[in-house]
Design a protein around this motif. Structure first.
Motif, PDB file in Angstrom:
ATOM      1  N   ASP A 246      14.487   4.533 -13.831  1.00 36.48           N
ATOM      2  CA  ASP A 246      14.867   3.895 -12.554  1.00 36.48           C
ATOM      3  C   ASP A 246      13.634   3.685 -11.674  1.00 36.48           C
ATOM      4  N   ILE A 247      12.844   4.723 -11.613  1.00 35.04           N
ATOM      5  CA  ILE A 247      11.627   4.629 -10.782  1.00 35.04           C
ATOM      6  C   ILE A 247      10.696   3.574 -11.366  1.00 35.04           C
ATOM      7  N   GLU A 248      10.710   3.522 -12.694  1.00 34.33           N
ATOM      8  CA  GLU A 248       9.872   2.516 -13.380  1.00 34.33           C
ATOM      9  C   GLU A 248      10.343   1.116 -12.984  1.00 34.33           C
ATOM     10  N   ARG A 249      11.666   0.962 -12.933  1.00 35.61           N
ATOM     11  CA  ARG A 249      12.233  -0.333 -12.569  1.00 35.61           C
ATOM     12  C   ARG A 249      11.851  -0.704 -11.142  1.00 35.61           C
ATOM     13  N   LEU A 250      11.902   0.299 -10.288  1.00 33.61           N
ATOM     14  CA  LEU A 250      11.519   0.101  -8.889  1.00 33.61           C
ATOM     15  C   LEU A 250      10.065  -0.378  -8.816  1.00 33.61           C
ATOM     16  N   THR A 251       9.260   0.282  -9.618  1.00 29.23           N
ATOM     17  CA  THR A 251       7.835  -0.082  -9.645  1.00 29.23           C
ATOM     18  C   THR A 251       7.677  -1.530 -10.084  1.00 29.23           C
ATOM     19  N   GLN A 252       8.434  -1.886 -11.131  1.00 27.04           N
ATOM     20  CA  GLN A 252       8.334  -3.268 -11.637  1.00 27.04           C
ATOM     21  C   GLN A 252       8.765  -4.259 -10.577  1.00 27.04           C
ATOM     22  N   MET A 253       9.823  -3.900  -9.866  1.00 24.31           N
ATOM     23  CA  MET A 253      10.304  -4.809  -8.815  1.00 24.31           C
ATOM     24  C   MET A 253       9.255  -5.001  -7.738  1.00 24.31           C
ATOM     25  N   VAL A 254       8.604  -3.913  -7.374  1.00 24.90           N
ATOM     26  CA  VAL A 254       7.554  -4.020  -6.359  1.00 24.90           C
ATOM     27  C   VAL A 254       6.443  -4.933  -6.884  1.00 24.90           C
ATOM     28  N   ASP A 255       6.137  -4.766  -8.173  1.00 20.16           N
ATOM     29  CA  ASP A 255       5.102  -5.613  -8.772  1.00 20.16           C
ATOM     30  C   ASP A 255       5.490  -7.076  -8.735  1.00 20.16           C
ATOM     31  N   VAL A 256       6.756  -7.309  -9.140  1.00 21.61           N
ATOM     32  CA  VAL A 256       7.251  -8.693  -9.148  1.00 21.61           C
ATOM     33  C   VAL A 256       7.147  -9.287  -7.748  1.00 21.61           C
ATOM     34  N   ALA A 257       7.564  -8.475  -6.763  1.00 18.08           N
ATOM     35  CA  ALA A 257       7.524  -8.953  -5.381  1.00 18.08           C
ATOM     36  C   ALA A 257       6.086  -9.281  -4.960  1.00 18.08           C
ATOM     37  N   ARG A 258       5.198  -8.381  -5.359  1.00 18.85           N
ATOM     38  CA  ARG A 258       3.794  -8.608  -4.962  1.00 18.85           C
ATOM     39  C   ARG A 258       3.292  -9.911  -5.563  1.00 18.85           C
TER      40      ARG A 258
ATOM     41  N   GLU B 138       0.840  -1.203   0.000  1.00 17.88           N
ATOM     42  CA  GLU B 138       0.000   0.000   0.000  1.00 17.88           C
ATOM     43  C   GLU B 138       0.876   1.255   0.000  1.00 17.88           C
ATOM     44  N   ASP B 139       1.782   1.238   0.989  1.00 15.43           N
ATOM     45  CA  ASP B 139       2.730   2.362   1.101  1.00 15.43           C
ATOM     46  C   ASP B 139       3.508   2.547  -0.194  1.00 15.43           C
ATOM     47  N   ALA B 140       3.962   1.401  -0.713  1.00 19.25           N
ATOM     48  CA  ALA B 140       4.820   1.429  -1.889  1.00 19.25           C
ATOM     49  C   ALA B 140       4.122   2.111  -3.052  1.00 19.25           C
ATOM     50  N   VAL B 141       2.837   1.805  -3.210  1.00 16.31           N
ATOM     51  CA  VAL B 141       2.085   2.423  -4.308  1.00 16.31           C
ATOM     52  C   VAL B 141       2.133   3.953  -4.151  1.00 16.31           C
ATOM     53  N   ASP B 142       1.883   4.415  -2.911  1.00 12.55           N
ATOM     54  CA  ASP B 142       1.897   5.869  -2.645  1.00 12.55           C
ATOM     55  C   ASP B 142       3.285   6.453  -2.926  1.00 12.55           C
ATOM     56  N   ILE B 143       4.287   5.740  -2.386  1.00  8.36           N
ATOM     57  CA  ILE B 143       5.653   6.260  -2.520  1.00  8.36           C
ATOM     58  C   ILE B 143       6.046   6.342  -3.988  1.00  8.36           C
ATOM     59  N   LEU B 144       5.737   5.262  -4.714  1.00 10.72           N
ATOM     60  CA  LEU B 144       6.119   5.234  -6.127  1.00 10.72           C
ATOM     61  C   LEU B 144       5.389   6.329  -6.897  1.00 10.72           C
ATOM     62  N   ALA B 145       4.115   6.511  -6.557  1.00  4.97           N
ATOM     63  CA  ALA B 145       3.347   7.578  -7.212  1.00  4.97           C
ATOM     64  C   ALA B 145       4.008   8.919  -6.900  1.00  4.97           C
ATOM     65  N   GLY B 146       4.394   9.059  -5.624  1.00  5.40           N
ATOM     66  CA  GLY B 146       5.077  10.300  -5.192  1.00  5.40           C
ATOM     67  C   GLY B 146       6.367  10.497  -5.966  1.00  5.40           C
ATOM     68  N   LEU B 147       7.124   9.413  -6.092  1.00  5.94           N
ATOM     69  CA  LEU B 147       8.409   9.501  -6.799  1.00  5.94           C
ATOM     70  C   LEU B 147       8.205   9.964  -8.238  1.00  5.94           C
ATOM     71  N   HIS B 148       7.221   9.343  -8.897  1.00  8.71           N
ATOM     72  CA  HIS B 148       6.928   9.724 -10.279  1.00  8.71           C
ATOM     73  C   HIS B 148       6.573  11.200 -10.348  1.00  8.71           C
ATOM     74  N   ALA B 149       5.743  11.625  -9.392  1.00  7.74           N
ATOM     75  CA  ALA B 149       5.276  13.015  -9.391  1.00  7.74           C
ATOM     76  C   ALA B 149       6.452  13.978  -9.181  1.00  7.74           C
ATOM     77  N   MET B 150       7.295  13.659  -8.196  1.00  5.40           N
ATOM     78  CA  MET B 150       8.439  14.541  -7.890  1.00  5.40           C
ATOM     79  C   MET B 150       9.372  14.647  -9.091  1.00  5.40           C
ATOM     80  N   LEU B 151       9.549  13.492  -9.717  1.00  4.74           N
ATOM     81  CA  LEU B 151      10.460  13.451 -10.859  1.00  4.74           C
ATOM     82  C   LEU B 151       9.905  14.308 -11.991  1.00  4.74           C
ATOM     83  N   ALA B 152       8.582  14.176 -12.177  1.00  8.40           N
ATOM     84  CA  ALA B 152       7.917  14.930 -13.253  1.00  8.40           C
ATOM     85  C   ALA B 152       8.008  16.427 -12.959  1.00  8.40           C
TER      86      ALA B 152
END
Lengths: 758, 168
Positions: free
Chosen positions: A734-746, A678-692
């Protein structure tokens, strides 16, 4: 390089000019010498020319003979041949005589004495004088002289006078011609001198000219050299940048490869847990072994990249050598058995210092590398690990040997052993595989320790790889980690514990552990809240996360210690993911009591509480003198980069799961997982937003948060990548990769659930 | 050769001149040198006259040297010009050195004072006859001062000297 104005032509030209200059200098010198010789010979001539004046002497002779003739005729005319007048005449004769003698003997101008004409005239004069000598001798003797004799004398002397006159004329002519000759010679000398001076002036002028030209060319060469140096430095910087980019790329690629590999290994492990046919089971074992081998290789490459980049850093922690040796042999035993080898451990009877200050991870890496080489090149033999300590010049040295009974290495091979990218021969790499980097990494590590690495080997009999390094003894750790891990957790006194932690997952884990250990835990979301709570109520122990929003752990501790609240001297233990020396120093400076690496295990927490329990107020320093040793049981968990022979990275999740589930229950772990994702989804969304939006400074807290919570549930790859991204400049990819890793883990974790369910 | 001093004459001159250091003895042998000019101690009229013995009694020097007028090294000896002048009580700056044939050279008195210039009576130990540039030969110390070896001094080197006239 082609564009550089500096060319060999300039140098060659300059050297040609120099050669010409040298020749000129020699010529100049020769001219100078010849001028000097000439001048000095002239000087000698001039000195020699200091002579009596011939003209004057001849004139004197002529005059004296004239006087004599005159006196004689006067005497004859007066007819008075008195004795005294004769005597006077005799003196006159003597004077003429002496004058003639002078002309014969004295040194006159050059050539005068040797001139034939002079000689002839002089001979005539001399003859006449000698002819009249008897008469004058008679006069001197006082004998009478007849008038006839005197008249004869008059005739002779008139001839003498004429002869001397002739000599005078001749001498005048001679001297004049000599003078003319001398003048011509002088003029010649003058002309020569002028020519010489002209030559000198010319050469000096040319010298100045060429020197000027050379100076200019040297200046030009200097300028172009400078330009070239600048260009070189630019090229070097470019090359350096390229090299850095390469290293960065290697690091990234390593992570890139490791992530799916970890997933593969994790999946394989999950598969192995299921019921499988023996055939499938064998296949899966092969997959796992291959995967592990691949992971080893990647780890080696990453290590080498680190070494090449000078980023290999060593820790200094207490290491139990015996424990280390035992762990290594235990880890190798399985693989050795597969090749039909036995592994033995030979240790010195008693240690000089069993616990030393060193880097246990790196030490283990080197020993395991040696041992895995031994196992690799030995079939049905024995691999022996020996450790010995010696004292040399007051310094304690550790010698570690790994002896095998394998194929051995010849002399040629030994020379290649510690060279990067080389194996003893190509057939070896085909037969046994490997990167060939292992030993060079080992050598690099031991070099850093200030030691040396070597090998003794006989072909067909086996090899002994050894290393020696200076070590520093330290106090033994109270008890080894292993014992405590296995021991049942003893009941603890109930303490009031304040937990300052911002990460949701971490909060759940620690609170869950503390609850399991029967402790009274209070949560503070950040440093500021922690200070507030600690000011309001007394606690027995504060666990302080280092990095938190609003106020970090360091600042919170500083304020706590500075204040006068009920908790101003309560032990504060820092929790940090980055266990660097710098952090340690910062913590202690801020007034913290201890220091604990995350993720924290239940056993460590138990020990911490036990140590703080009864003596928190009396001996807060006790913890300081014996800092908690963070050598967790599975090496791969805290040091995933270490080239563990059997890393079982994917297994970390299950290991962690087991640990958490034991305390919080399977549901509790599932909750944690859910909370994390749950947290990860928020964090990743945040990361994407900050990067953008380009707010890069806000990325770090998010990445830190993700890193901590991923580590807490054993998702080490995600944790590592988050940490890695904190130190680099992350791209959207990189953030995309992080997202994929979280997905894989899930996905994999839910798959695990299914497997477990099945 | 004609002015050979007999030994007896020489001895007599020695014995006579010894007690009278402040006045000049009269010559007993043939006079070979006459000093003219302003004299403090003349012995014959207004002049000071010297025979060989008187000259050889005066402080002198012996020097072996090369001269343009002799072959090889020759040893000259005789009284120093300045001791002759002192004996005559002569005062002046210029010396007119006159020879038998009335040839003369002007010699600065300085040459006699500054340099050990002698009136050589002997060459290689032998008295010099008129035929051999005797009886007196003004010899500069070419052996002691090679710098003097040049034409300027050669022209002052008068031989067959019979008279020195001291001028102010």
């Amino acid at each position: 390089m082609a564009a550089t104005p500096f060319s060999g032509d300039v140098i060659r030209k300059a050297s040609r000019i120099t050669a010409v200059l040298q020749i000129f200098a020699v010529v100049l010198l020769a001219i100078l010498v010849s001028v000097y010789v000439d001048i000095s010979s002239r000087q000698r001539d001039m000195r020699d020319a200091v002579r009596e004046n011939a003209m004057w002497s001849v004139y004197q002779l002529n005059r004296e003979s004239g006087d004599l003739v005159h006196d004689l005729q006067l005497l004859l005319f007066s007819e008075n041949l008195a004795e005294d007048r004769l005597q006077e005449l005799s003196v006159r004769y003597d004077v003429v005589y002496s004058r003639m003698n002078m002309l014969k003997k004295a040194q006159f101008e050059k050539n005068f004495a040797i001139d034939v004409g002079v000689g002839r005239h002089l001979d005539l004069v001399q003859r006449i004088i000698f002819d009249s000598q008897p008469i004058f001798d008679a006069i001197t003797a006082g004998q009478p002289v007849s008038r006839q004799q005197l008249e004869d004398l008059d005739g002779q002397w008139s001839r003498l006078f004429r002869a001397t006159s002739d000599l005078l004329v001749y001498t005048n002519t001679f001297v004049s011609s000599e003078r003319a000759k001398a003048r011509i010679e002088l003029e010649g000398l003058q002309r020569k001198s002028i020519a010489l001076i002209g030559l000198l002036v010319l050469s000096v002028a040319f010298l100045i000219l060429t020197l000027q030209r050379q100076l200019r060319s040297v200046q030009a060469a200097g300028v172009s050299l400078e330009a070239m140096a600048e260009q070189l430095s630019v090229s070097f910087q470019a090359a350096e940048a390229g090299n850095r980019a390469k290293s960065q790329f290697m690091a990234t690629m390593g992570h890139e490869i490791r992530t799916p590999l970890n997933a593969i290994l994790g999946m394989v492990e999950l598969l192995e847990l299921g019921r499988l046919s023996p055939e499938t089971s064998a296949h899966i074992r092969t997959i796992r072994r291959s995967g592990e081998a691949l992971l080893d290789i990647i780890n080696e490459i990453l290590d080498y990249a680190k070494i090449e980049h000078g980023k290999l850093e060593l820790e200094r922690r207490p290491v139990d050598l015996q424990g280390l040796a035992e762990t290594c042999t235990d880890m190798m035993r399985g693989r050795a058995a597969e090749a039909g080898n036995t592994v033995t451990l030979e240790l010195a009877g008693d240690w000089r210092a069993r616990t030393v200050l060193s880097d246990p991870t790196r030490l283990r890496q080197v020993i395991l590398n040696f041992m895995s080489n031994g196992v690799k090149f030995t079939q049905g033999g024995r691999v022996t690990l020996r450790m010995r300590q010696t004292q040399r010049k007051g310094v304690l040295w550790l010698r570690v040997e790994v002896q095998d009974t394998g194929i051995g290495i010849d002399e040629e091979g030994k020379a290649k052993l510690f060279q990067p990218f080389s194996q003893v021969d190509a057939s070896i790499s085909r037969r046994y595989g490997g990167t060939g980097l292992g030993l060079i990494i080992c050598k690099e590590i031991i070099d850093r320790f200030g030691g040396s690495v070597g090998v003794d080997s006989t072909v067909g009999e086996g090899s002994t790889f050894w290393f020696e390094m200076p070590i520093e003894a330290t106090d033994a750790v109270v008890s080894s980690q292993g014992e405590r891990d296995n021991a049942p957790l003893a009941a603890l006194r109930r303490l009031r514990i304040l937990v300052a932690e911002d990460n949701k997952v971490n909060q759940q884990v620690i609170l869950g552990y503390l609850d399991h250990l029967g402790q009274d835990a209070t949560l503070a979301e950040n440093g500021a809240l922690a200070v507030e709570q600690a000011g309001a109520k007394h606690f027995d122990l504060i666990l302080m996360d280092m990095q938190m929003p609003v106020m970090d752990g360091i600042e919170a501790t500083r304020q706590l210690r500075a204040g006068s609240g009920p908790c101003c001297d309560v032990p504060v233990v820092a929790l940090t993911a980055n266990a660097s020396e710098e952090d340690r120093r910062l913590c202690l400076e801020a007034g913290m009591t201890g220091f604990q690496a995350k993720p924290i295990g239940i056993a460590v927490l138990h020990r911490l509480i036990r140590e703080m329990g009864g003596s928190s107020r009396e001996e807060p320093d006790a913890v300081m003198s014996q800092p908690p040793v963070t050598t967790p049981k599975p090496a791969a968990v805290s040091h995933p980069v270490a080239p563990a022979v059997s890393p079982q990275v994917a297994a970390t999740v299950s290991a962690r799961r087991q640990e958490i589930a034991e305390i919080l229950g399977e549901d509790g772990f599932q909750e944690l997982l859910d909370a994390f994702f749950e947290d990860a989804v928020d964090i990743l969304a945040g990361l994407h937003a900050m990067l953008a939006s380009g707010e890069r400074q806000k990325l770090d807290p998010l990445l830190h948060n993700l890193k901590g919570s991923a580590a807490n549930i054993g998702l080490m790859d995600i944790s590592e990548l988050s940490q890695a991204l904190r130190h680099s400049d992350p791209a959207p990819a990189d953030i995309e990769r992080l997202t994929q890793m979280v997905d894989v883990a899930r996905q994999s974790l839910s798959a695990k659930d299914q497997t477990a369910a099945a | 050769m004609r002015i050979l001093a007999p030994l007896a004459v020489l001895l007599a001159a020695l014995s006579f001149s010894a007690p009278a250091a402040w006045s000049l003895d009269k010559p007993t042998g043939p006079v070979i040198l006459t000093v003219k000019g302003k004299l403090a101690t003349p012995n014959v009229g207004e002049t000071a006259q010297f025979d060989l013995a008187m000259l050889e009694k005066l402080a002198g020097r012996t020097g072996t040297m090369k001269t343009p007028w002799t072959e090889g090294e020759t040893q000259f000896s005789g009284p120093l010009v300045r001791s002759v002048l002192t004996a005559a009580g002569a005062k002046g700056n210029v010396l007119l050195v006159r020879a038998i044939n009335d040839y003369f050279a002007t010699v600065p008195a300085e040459d006699a004072i500054k340099h050990d210039t002698i009136l050589a009576t002997r060459a290689n130990g032998k008295l010099m006859s008129v035929r051999d540039k005797g009886p007196l030969f003004l010899i500069y110390p070419f052996d002691l001062e090679p710098a003097l070896y040049n034409e300027a001094y050669f022209s002052r080197s008068v031989w067959q000297i019979k008279e020195i006239e001291v001028q102010p």
